[in-house]
Design an enzyme around this catalytic site. Sequence first.
Site, PDB file in Angstrom:
ATOM      1  N   ASP A  88      13.105  -7.454   0.683  1.00  0.00           N
ATOM      2  CA  ASP A  88      13.315  -8.299  -0.498  1.00  0.00           C
ATOM      3  C   ASP A  88      14.753  -8.803  -0.428  1.00  0.00           C
ATOM      4  O   ASP A  88      15.576  -8.309   0.348  1.00  0.00           O
ATOM      5  CB  ASP A  88      13.051  -7.472  -1.767  1.00  0.00           C
ATOM      6  CG  ASP A  88      12.960  -8.372  -2.999  1.00  0.00           C
ATOM      7  OD1 ASP A  88      12.985  -9.602  -2.839  1.00  0.00           O
ATOM      8  OD2 ASP A  88      12.877  -7.837  -4.115  1.00  0.00           O
ATOM      9  N   ASP A  96      14.685 -16.067  -4.474  1.00  0.00           N
ATOM     10  CA  ASP A  96      13.976 -16.773  -5.543  1.00  0.00           C
ATOM     11  C   ASP A  96      14.476 -16.291  -6.898  1.00  0.00           C
ATOM     12  O   ASP A  96      15.208 -15.303  -6.992  1.00  0.00           O
ATOM     13  CB  ASP A  96      12.461 -16.558  -5.432  1.00  0.00           C
ATOM     14  CG  ASP A  96      12.078 -15.095  -5.549  1.00  0.00           C
ATOM     15  OD1 ASP A  96      12.798 -14.235  -4.983  1.00  0.00           O
ATOM     16  OD2 ASP A  96      11.073 -14.785  -6.212  1.00  0.00           O
ATOM     17  N   ALA A 108       7.621 -11.545 -10.401  1.00  0.00           N
ATOM     18  CA  ALA A 108       7.915 -11.256 -11.811  1.00  0.00           C
ATOM     19  C   ALA A 108       6.702 -10.780 -12.609  1.00  0.00           C
ATOM     20  O   ALA A 108       6.537 -11.130 -13.769  1.00  0.00           O
ATOM     21  CB  ALA A 108       8.554 -12.473 -12.482  1.00  0.00           C
ATOM     22  N   CYS A 119      -7.173  16.627  -8.089  1.00  0.00           N
ATOM     23  CA  CYS A 119      -7.048  15.889  -6.828  1.00  0.00           C
ATOM     24  C   CYS A 119      -7.227  16.892  -5.696  1.00  0.00           C
ATOM     25  O   CYS A 119      -6.937  18.079  -5.874  1.00  0.00           O
ATOM     26  CB  CYS A 119      -5.667  15.238  -6.763  1.00  0.00           C
ATOM     27  SG  CYS A 119      -5.274  14.471  -5.184  1.00  0.00           S
ATOM     28  N   CYS A 144      -5.910  16.262  -2.459  1.00  0.00           N
ATOM     29  CA  CYS A 144      -4.999  15.935  -1.363  1.00  0.00           C
ATOM     30  C   CYS A 144      -4.320  17.223  -0.882  1.00  0.00           C
ATOM     31  O   CYS A 144      -4.392  18.250  -1.551  1.00  0.00           O
ATOM     32  CB  CYS A 144      -3.982  14.883  -1.819  1.00  0.00           C
ATOM     33  SG  CYS A 144      -2.574  15.548  -2.738  1.00  0.00           S
ATOM     34  N   CYS A 187      -2.196  18.898  -3.636  1.00  0.00           N
ATOM     35  CA  CYS A 187      -2.903  19.463  -4.789  1.00  0.00           C
ATOM     36  C   CYS A 187      -3.846  20.601  -4.400  1.00  0.00           C
ATOM     37  O   CYS A 187      -4.142  21.463  -5.228  1.00  0.00           O
ATOM     38  CB  CYS A 187      -3.672  18.360  -5.510  1.00  0.00           C
ATOM     39  SG  CYS A 187      -2.572  17.063  -6.107  1.00  0.00           S
TER      40      CYS A 187
HETATM   41 ZN   LIG Z   1      -3.070  15.190  -4.956  1.00  0.00          ZN
END
Ligand SMILES: [Zn+2]
Length: 486
Positions: free
Chosen positions: A90, A125, A192, A275, A277, A280
């Site tokens: 950016d 921009d 934006a 979760c 993952c 978790c």
């Molecule tokens: Zn997770």
Amino acid sequence: MTDVFEITNKDLLGRTGKLYTPHGIVDTPTVMPVINPNLRLIEPKELKRYGAQMLITNSYIIYKSEKWHDKALQQGLHAMLDFDGPIMTDSGAFQLSVYGSVEVTNESIIAFERDIGTDIGVPLDIPTPPDVPIERAKEELETTLSRLAVAREYSGKMMLAGPVQGSTYPDLREEAARRTYALDFDIYPLGAVVPLMESYRYADLVDVIVRSKMGLGPNAPVHLFGAGHPMMLALAVALGCDLFDSAAYALYAKDGRYMTVDGTYHVGELQYLPCSCPVCSSHSVKDLTDADEKTRARLLAEHNLYVTFAELRLIKQSIIDGDLMELVERRCRSHPKMLSGLKRMMDYSPYIEKFDTATKSTFFYLGPESCRRPEVIRHNYLLDNLDTGSKALITTRKGIDTSGFDRVYFVKVPFGAYPEALNETYPIGQSETIDRLECEARDATLENILGFIRKHPDTRFTFVYDDAWQCPLTAEIEKLATLKKL
Ligand SMILES: [Zn+2]
């Protein structure tokens, strides 16, 4: 230049695709994790483990930093960050929107992005916030467009992003998109939009995305700048966004916030981690709350990335399977403001229909919004051209006596009338609806039948219907057709 982007599968305005960059091919849709060189919660080279293919960093922070400026020029951005995949930078436009000014020119930041070896650079921009007076939005757009117009003079071989601005004025967004597209960029960020997402203005966000899409070519790769929450990815992809970026995975993590596809929790409010993952499934809430601040932020950032990329995989699979609309309808039921976004999306169904694929795997009725899906509109366009004969029967029940009629049409919720010949084809043959007729589904179906009858004024229609269909709209049909209640 759309030759850097190849579309592989489509559903609604959404698509899976390949973005060709100097540091490799990126499978889209994808989220670029934001890396702040000064605050590295997770090292760039580790990001691939979570599913990231590409990252985004801020060239203005590097440009201004005594620590990084020379290093980036000498080593190159990829070596400096120790990441061998594609990197987008950016330009400082975000700092401009927060602090009101930046100490750099458009020309010098593009040249700097080029010189540090960025894959995709952004000109400077002006991100015009929502709801400003239209005069300001127009004036800033002209400045942005004049900076975009000269960008190629400084970019060398670097790929260039052409941001689309225009605040919350849909006509201005469309004009900005059309003029930016005419300048020919490699990707098109919609700028934006963060303030809209922070205030849950998803209906306005839908306007911004769709009206920008209308001004861009259908094959233009679109980047929803600053968006990356898993909750809204399905909606944004369905509207044709291909790239996202997320600083939130890290910022939320520092703040103890835990992302899910249904919204955000504060980890202190949780008793369970919903979760599976790696984080978790190997930690309890207590492990997280007892951990020191740095460890907790790191673990939460990892979870936030895992859940984000899992959602992207599901979205991509849904595009291939042709059931992205069902995923969007489920996701948009997580918050009333998301539901407003879905309803606004359905306002654009006549536009989406032009690009949507003709055959998909399913059409599940999941609520009143399903009545306004592009498939329903397309089905009724198809009926417009039918030869309906001089006497036609429309019946909500199969197996009744149809003798004396030139044509027979059955009724399917929410589509309306259909000829037997369409019984096996998409969407009639693949649509599943609820057993008990709810009034929105009934009214939408009857409206479609009314439209069908009106389009064929030379045919005498008879409408045969069950008790469940009785409502003010059947009285409307009676003005145009013979009614028979079963
Ligand atoms: Zn997770």
